[in-house]
Design a protein around this motif. Structure first.
Motif, PDB file in Angstrom:
ATOM      1  N   ALA A  10       0.644  -1.113  -0.040  1.00 37.98           N
ATOM      2  CA  ALA A  10      -0.078   0.187  -0.107  1.00 37.98           C
ATOM      3  C   ALA A  10       0.970   1.223  -0.011  1.00 37.98           C
ATOM      4  CB  ALA A  10      -0.737  -0.068   1.119  1.00 37.98           C
ATOM      5  N   GLN A  18     -11.306   1.896   5.814  1.00 35.72           N
ATOM      6  CA  GLN A  18     -11.074   1.770   4.519  1.00 35.72           C
ATOM      7  C   GLN A  18     -10.971   0.400   3.869  1.00 35.72           C
ATOM      8  OE1 GLN A  18      -7.305   4.107   5.356  1.00 35.72           O
ATOM      9  NE2 GLN A  18      -8.014   5.445   3.734  1.00 35.72           N
ATOM     10  N   ASP A  67      -3.550   0.788 -10.432  1.00 37.46           N
ATOM     11  CA  ASP A  67      -4.313   1.458  -9.388  1.00 37.46           C
ATOM     12  C   ASP A  67      -3.190   1.970  -8.481  1.00 37.46           C
ATOM     13  OD1 ASP A  67      -5.250   1.602  -6.891  1.00 37.46           O
ATOM     14  OD2 ASP A  67      -6.657   0.321  -6.846  1.00 37.46           O
ATOM     15  N   ARG A  69      -3.093   3.068  -5.448  1.00 36.35           N
ATOM     16  CA  ARG A  69      -3.456   2.741  -3.956  1.00 36.35           C
ATOM     17  C   ARG A  69      -2.050   1.965  -3.490  1.00 36.35           C
ATOM     18  NH1 ARG A  69      -9.381   1.335  -3.331  1.00 36.35           N
ATOM     19  NH2 ARG A  69      -8.907   0.430  -5.324  1.00 36.35           N
ATOM     20  N   HIS A  70      -1.492   1.379  -4.599  1.00 35.12           N
ATOM     21  CA  HIS A  70      -0.428   0.309  -4.211  1.00 35.12           C
ATOM     22  C   HIS A  70       0.731   0.284  -5.171  1.00 35.12           C
ATOM     23  CE1 HIS A  70      -2.508  -3.422  -6.160  1.00 35.12           C
ATOM     24  NE2 HIS A  70      -2.969  -2.287  -6.670  1.00 35.12           N
TER      25      HIS A  70
END
Length: 139
Positions: A10, A18, A67, A69-70
Motif C-alpha cells: 500500500a 478503508q 491502481d 493505491r499500491h
C-alpha cells in the motif's frame, strides 16, 4: 478459468474503515462479473487471489496494476484452474475491534475457511504463508 496471486504494498497504511470499504466494493463488483478469491492485508502489505474467467481476470489484473493505491506489485501465480479455490469472496486483515469485523459477510474468520475445497493447492499455501509471516490474527 484461471487464477492470479499477487503481492503488493500500500502507498499508505490503511485504516480498518478503508479496508471494510474495499471488502464491500470488491464483493459487489466481483459478484457481478463472476470473480472470487481472497484478499489479505497486514501492515501495509497485500496478498490477493483472484479467480474466474481468463479474460475477466486478465482485465481485473490490468486495473490492479494501474491502481495508484499500491505499488511493488509482484505476480506469484498465474495458472489455469479446473475449479475455484474460493467460491466466496474472503478478506482477512489485522483489526483492533474484532466484533466489528465479525459482523462482515466475507471476513476471513479462520484459516479453515481457506480450505473450502479441501485441496492443498499452491494458492492456498501462498495465502497461509502470508498469514503466518505477518502474524495475522486468523485462528
Amino acid at each position: 478459468m484461471k487464477n492470479i496471486v499477487y503481492l503488493s504494498t500500500a502507498v499508505k497504511l490503511l485504516h480498518e474503515n478503508q479496508l471494510f470499504d474495499i471488502l464491500h466494493n470488491s464483493r459487489q463488483h466481483n459478484a457481478a462479473v463472476g470473480i472470487s478469491g481472497v484478499l489479505l492485508y497486514a501492515d501495509g502489505n497485500f496478498i490477493q487471489v483472484i479467480e474466474g474467467k481468463d479474460s475477466v481476470i486478465d482485465a481485473l489484473y490490468a486495473r490492479i496494476q494501474a491502481d495508484q493505491r499500491h505499488t511493488n506489485i509482484i505476480k506469484l501465480i498465474d495458472e489455469p484452474i479446473a475449479e475455484k479455490n474460493f467460491s466466496e469472496w474472503l478478506m482477512g486483515f489485522a483489526v483492533t475491534d474484532i466484533t466489528k469485523a465479525e459482523k462482515l459477510l466475507g471476513y476471513l474468520k479462520s484459516v479453515a475457511d481457506l480450505d473450502l475445497n479441501k485441496r492443498n493447492s499452491s494458492v492456498v499455501a501462498a495465502i497461509k504463508n502470508f498469514i503466518e509471516n505477518n502474524r495475522l490474527n486468523v485462528e
